[in-house]
Design a protein around this motif. Structure first.
Motif, mmCIF file in Angstrom:
data_model
loop_
_atom_site.group_PDB
_atom_site.id
_atom_site.type_symbol
_atom_site.label_atom_id
_atom_site.label_comp_id
_atom_site.label_asym_id
_atom_site.label_seq_id
_atom_site.Cartn_x
_atom_site.Cartn_y
_atom_site.Cartn_z
ATOM 1 N N ILE A 215 -12.976 7.083 9.565
ATOM 2 C CA ILE A 215 -13.788 6.461 8.517
ATOM 3 C C ILE A 215 -13.144 6.611 7.149
ATOM 4 O O ILE A 215 -13.221 5.718 6.304
ATOM 5 C CB ILE A 215 -15.219 7.065 8.534
ATOM 6 N N GLU A 216 -12.482 7.731 6.923
ATOM 7 C CA GLU A 216 -11.817 7.976 5.637
ATOM 8 C C GLU A 216 -10.726 6.938 5.349
ATOM 9 O O GLU A 216 -10.364 6.706 4.195
ATOM 10 C CB GLU A 216 -11.224 9.380 5.626
ATOM 11 N N GLN A 217 -10.209 6.284 6.397
ATOM 12 C CA GLN A 217 -9.134 5.305 6.232
ATOM 13 C C GLN A 217 -9.642 3.863 6.191
ATOM 14 O O GLN A 217 -8.848 2.932 6.001
ATOM 15 C CB GLN A 217 -8.133 5.445 7.385
ATOM 16 N N LEU A 218 -10.961 3.669 6.358
ATOM 17 C CA LEU A 218 -11.499 2.308 6.491
ATOM 18 C C LEU A 218 -11.662 1.592 5.164
ATOM 19 O O LEU A 218 -11.655 0.372 5.103
ATOM 20 C CB LEU A 218 -12.837 2.351 7.225
ATOM 21 N N GLN A 219 -11.910 2.331 4.080
ATOM 22 C CA GLN A 219 -12.060 1.751 2.741
ATOM 23 C C GLN A 219 -13.164 0.690 2.685
ATOM 24 O O GLN A 219 -12.960 -0.427 2.225
ATOM 25 C CB GLN A 219 -10.725 1.145 2.281
ATOM 26 N N GLY A 220 -14.342 1.060 3.183
ATOM 27 C CA GLY A 220 -15.505 0.175 3.059
ATOM 28 C C GLY A 220 -15.682 -0.836 4.163
ATOM 29 O O GLY A 220 -16.673 -1.594 4.172
ATOM 30 N N GLU A 221 -14.764 -0.900 5.120
ATOM 31 C CA GLU A 221 -14.888 -1.844 6.232
ATOM 32 C C GLU A 221 -15.718 -1.219 7.362
ATOM 33 O O GLU A 221 -15.650 -0.014 7.607
ATOM 34 C CB GLU A 221 -13.513 -2.229 6.765
ATOM 35 N N SER A 222 -16.499 -2.045 8.047
ATOM 36 C CA SER A 222 -17.298 -1.566 9.186
ATOM 37 C C SER A 222 -16.415 -1.438 10.423
ATOM 38 O O SER A 222 -15.387 -2.111 10.535
ATOM 39 C CB SER A 222 -18.446 -2.530 9.467
#
Length: 429
Positions: free
Chosen positions: A248-255
């Protein structure tokens, strides 16, 4: 061809709790063996529509209301002696019957996306504070001093627009113990909060052919087994096999929509406890307002409901919060200023009955309106305020149809009996 007249408000109310049904139940529960001054249908409607009215919060005020509406005068002892375990059982059975009636007359229709499901169910509970002297029967949880509280566990049906089950527990009872999974869950979606989070329970829901949606606990960090959606095919290899929160830390706001394995232990059988695994969808949806990810788990397939649908579906849990707000704010669920257990339980069931009658009438009114846009304007909390303010008018109409008409003679008798000060030995100035 037989012409059937359209349903009316009068028929709706009479059909949900018929007079003869109430009388028969009163005898079957031994609440009333022979009807004299206390009549089963009258006391039912006086309690149901009287307790929620703002000035009818005590047993004495309910007695006065009964005398006025039933056109009789009764002694204090005759009234108080009616609050027995038999009355509690009578009202409890009325609640069960009312819930069944709500289920037969759906108050809502599910969206087309939910065509494969029979209902959406929401489980939760609310605490009602009691007098500390009842701590032995209803012990409080995590209290620094002697305290008592009753936990009202409710399961709400989205289709019926009302309760599906109601049960009473001591406050100390764990949330998960108030939910018993069985065959009834088949083809239904269960929405639960973290108080009910238990992997073993999710496995049982799936085994019975049901579905669930829940938030995931903060200390849970399963490993991603596969990715359904949200990550490009070329990037999936970087996430599979890693912990969810690291990804999740690497998603940058993407689901992200993934499959994870949750380990759990089966129930102890013949002294042994087996370990098992369940595969579930884990969905992380970024909430712009909260500026953080909301993580859900479910066993509903992606081709049925996508990640945004799951997030919106979980938001339906707000319905049960509104239900408890309605029960406490309008129908006096937490106005229980007494040490008498029978009175407490009677008035809790009375509040639930008021809710059932209110929801049934609300469904009738909404269904009588042409156009879905206008129907959606009948919000539940606004409706409850209107219903509560008109409950006394409704009570008068119902009892008038039962043959109860107030006379000047009865009113005079009530004045004479109720105006007497019970404190006869008090010194006067």
């Amino acid at each position: 061809m037989v012409f059937q007249s359209p349903p009316t408000l009068e028929n709706t109310i009479r059909n949900i709790f018929p007079e003869m049904w109430l009388k028969k139940l009163a005898k079957n529960t031994d609440f009333i063996k022979r009807e004299r001054k206390i009549k089963s249908d009258v006391i039912f409607w006086v309690l149901t529509l009287g307790f929620c009215v703002h000035n009818q919060r005590t047993i004495a005020s309910l007695k006065r209301l009964y005398e006025i509406e039933a056109n009789i005068s009764i002694s204090d002892s005759s009234w108080y002696d009616r609050f027995t375990p038999e009355l509690v059982e009578f009202l409890h059975q009325c609640v069960i019957h009312g819930i069944e009636e709500l289920a037969t007359e759906p108050g809502r229709k599910l969206n087309k996306k939910f065509k494969n499901f029979q209902d959406i169910l929401i489980q939760d509970s609310s605490i009602v504070r009691l007098h500390s002297s009842l701590a032995d029967k209803f012990p409080a949880a995590r209290a620094r001093k002697v305290a008592a509280g009753v936990k009202v566990g409710v399961m709400v049906s989205a289709v019926a627009n009302g309760p599906k089950t109601v049960a009473l527990y001591s406050e100390k009872t764990a949330e998960i113990k108030t939910l018993k999974i069985g065959p009834w869950i088949k083809d239904r979606i269960l929405l639960v909060d973290l108080g009910f989070y238990k992997t073993q329970m999710f496995a049982r829901v799936e085994e019975y052919g049901g579905y669930f949606v829940s938030r995931i606990k903060k200390n849970m960090d399963p490993i991603i087994d596969s990715i359904e959606e949200g990550i490009p095919e070329t990037e999936k290899g970087k996430f599979i096999g890693k912990h969810v929160r690291e990804c999740i830390e690497q998603l940058q706001g993407e689901s992200i929509d993934t499959i994870v394995k949750l380990k759990f232990k089966r129930r102890i059988y013949k002294g042994k406890q087996k370990k098992d695994v369940i595969r579930v969808r884990l969905i992380a949806v970024y909430n712009v307002e909260a500026k953080k990810y909301h993580i859900y788990i479910t066993n509903i397939q992606k081709d049925v409901l996508d990640s945004e649908d799951i997030a919106k579906l979980y938001g339906v849990r707000w319905d049960i919060e509104l239900l408890f707000k309605e029960l406490k704010g309008e129908y006096k669920l937490d106005v229980l200023d007494t040490k008498n257990v029978q009175i407490i339980e009677s008035l809790i069931w009375t509040s639930i009955l008021t809710l059932i009658v209110s929801r049934r009438i609300c469904s009738f009114v909404r269904n009588s309106i042409q156009g879905n846009k206008k129907r959606s304007q009948y919000t539940q909390l606004r409706w409850s305020k209107v219903f509560g303010s008109n409950a006394l008018n409704l009570l008068k109409i119902i009892l008038k149809n039962c043959g109860m008409n107030l006379t000047f003679e009865t009113l005079m008798s009530i004045y004479k009996s109720q105006a007497l000060d019970p404190h006869v030995n008090r010194n006067r100035f």
